[in-house]
Design a protein around this motif. Sequence first.
Motif, PDB file in Angstrom:
ATOM      1  N   LYS A 120       0.837  -1.196   0.000  1.00 14.44           N
ATOM      2  CA  LYS A 120       0.000   0.000   0.000  1.00 14.44           C
ATOM      3  C   LYS A 120       0.875   1.250   0.000  1.00 14.44           C
ATOM      4  O   LYS A 120       2.052   1.194   0.366  1.00 14.44           O
ATOM      5  N   THR A 132       1.065   4.657   2.031  1.00  9.44           N
ATOM      6  CA  THR A 132       0.573   5.207   3.292  1.00  9.44           C
ATOM      7  C   THR A 132       0.958   6.673   3.383  1.00  9.44           C
ATOM      8  O   THR A 132       2.111   7.037   3.128  1.00  9.44           O
ATOM      9  N   ASP A 148     -11.654   4.470   7.103  1.00  8.33           N
ATOM     10  CA  ASP A 148     -10.464   3.871   6.493  1.00  8.33           C
ATOM     11  C   ASP A 148      -9.163   4.589   6.842  1.00  8.33           C
ATOM     12  O   ASP A 148      -8.347   4.882   5.970  1.00  8.33           O
ATOM     13  N   ASN A 205      -3.535   7.526   6.531  1.00  5.17           N
ATOM     14  CA  ASN A 205      -4.407   6.617   5.782  1.00  5.17           C
ATOM     15  C   ASN A 205      -3.577   5.861   4.755  1.00  5.17           C
ATOM     16  O   ASN A 205      -2.421   6.205   4.490  1.00  5.17           O
ATOM     17  N   ALA A 247      -3.869   3.234   0.968  1.00  3.13           N
ATOM     18  CA  ALA A 247      -4.643   2.621  -0.113  1.00  3.13           C
ATOM     19  C   ALA A 247      -3.669   1.933  -1.058  1.00  3.13           C
ATOM     20  O   ALA A 247      -2.481   2.274  -1.113  1.00  3.13           O
ATOM     21  N   GLU A 248      -4.166   0.972  -1.811  1.00  4.08           N
ATOM     22  CA  GLU A 248      -3.303   0.263  -2.747  1.00  4.08           C
ATOM     23  C   GLU A 248      -2.821   1.189  -3.860  1.00  4.08           C
ATOM     24  O   GLU A 248      -1.709   1.034  -4.362  1.00  4.08           O
ATOM     25  N   LEU A 289      -5.347   7.359  -4.850  1.00  8.05           N
ATOM     26  CA  LEU A 289      -6.465   7.246  -3.914  1.00  8.05           C
ATOM     27  C   LEU A 289      -6.016   7.592  -2.500  1.00  8.05           C
ATOM     28  O   LEU A 289      -6.741   8.268  -1.758  1.00  8.05           O
ATOM     29  N   ALA A 290      -4.824   7.148  -2.113  1.00  6.24           N
ATOM     30  CA  ALA A 290      -4.313   7.457  -0.774  1.00  6.24           C
ATOM     31  C   ALA A 290      -4.164   8.962  -0.586  1.00  6.24           C
ATOM     32  O   ALA A 290      -4.511   9.515   0.466  1.00  6.24           O
ATOM     33  N   GLN A 315      -7.692  10.563  -0.312  1.00  2.51           N
ATOM     34  CA  GLN A 315      -8.297  10.288   0.990  1.00  2.51           C
ATOM     35  C   GLN A 315      -7.648  11.123   2.090  1.00  2.51           C
ATOM     36  O   GLN A 315      -8.321  11.553   3.034  1.00  2.51           O
TER      37      GLN A 315
END
Length: 429
Positions: free
Chosen positions: A339, A341, A366, A395, A397-398, A402-403, A406
Amino acid sequence: MEAKSSHLVFVETRYTNLKTLHYALDAGYRVSYVGSRRYSDSYDGPEFRALQSRLQNLIWVDNSAEREDVRSALATITQQHQIDAVICFFEIAINACAQAADDLHLPFTHAEAVAICRDKLRCRAFLHEQGIPTLPWYELRERGEIYRAVEEIGLPLIVKPRRGAVSKFIDIIENEKDLQLFLVQHAQPSANDTGIDAEVLSHGFLAERYLSGKMYSVELIANGRELRCITVTEKIVWNTSSFVELGAIIPANTSADKFREISSYAINCVAAINLGRGIFHVEVIDTGNEIVLIEINPRIIGGNGRKMIISSYAFNLDQAIIDAYLGNDFGDIPQQPVKTTVGHHIAPLEAGKPAVQKNAALTIDDHVDLYIKIDENASFNAFRSNYDSQGWFINAAEQRSLALEQNRHGLNAIAQHYGIKLIIDTPLV
């Protein structure tokens, strides 16, 4: 000796890095602790109180940044139990810890190498002698020497403590106005200083060439025989003051070739200084023409970096840290992240008293970690360094995009909920 029967002594671990101590206890290691209440009130919290009954020894000293205090505590423990490894993550105490361990012939990071790393001027001079590219520097014995520094280095330059911590007492000087302002300023501990400011200011300053570029940190781990890269971290810096860190992204968004270039440079620096065993946090800048060292920290990445590494790579970092200080062989350290981070400070743009919205609870889905220090009954300072942080939002995400999205969304939700303006410099891509 079987690994899980080993006796570990943690010295002034503090804050979020109590998690490694907690892991050691849960894994069955025998653990002792040496600490000082001088630098932190975190020992009064429920987490540390719950750990105390599980410790082999708990010794309080007056000042964990003093060699004699730490040596006396370690000597007391050795009279009762063999010490198989000493572990310290707190940069203010790590020099005294290394010296004390060396005095008692206890396994820890090499004392002379730690002393070099903790003094930015000595570190620059040492690496220069080894032929490793580094920044031009000038020792400032008094503020009036700043003009001589300009003659030697040129503008812009940056003035920082020789033994700094969390980006405090740093000045960027770009012109005559900045020079005049620097001459009339007097750095002094803050009113609520726990002792860290005074310690930082007691060792003098240096001036360095101020470079522009992309900032990274390299997380390295060593067992005394093998030195490995865990990851390269991309720093989120405030676009208003580029030396102020707002957060980090793990792993950095680089090509494979750039990743190798950055990590190889950091490994060469640490290998030249010969730190021995431990976990190391090396900060560098990519100017576009070359990779240049900012500083070597003989400790783990600060803040919640431990949690971010675990989130991105899904491996047992705590066990790897313990193996490093014990001098054991490492297990597998993953090369590919699972992921991306992102961690960002909750950084108020303006000082003030938060207008807490009480009509609904704050909910953010999340997240890896969310810690908010904002108190409806307390004022806060505008963010100028990590000391002014009102918490953090982490947070993962893969997908990197998106990470990042977010992270910005979560910080905006926090700002809206509390009715305050935050510095949000999470990258868009």
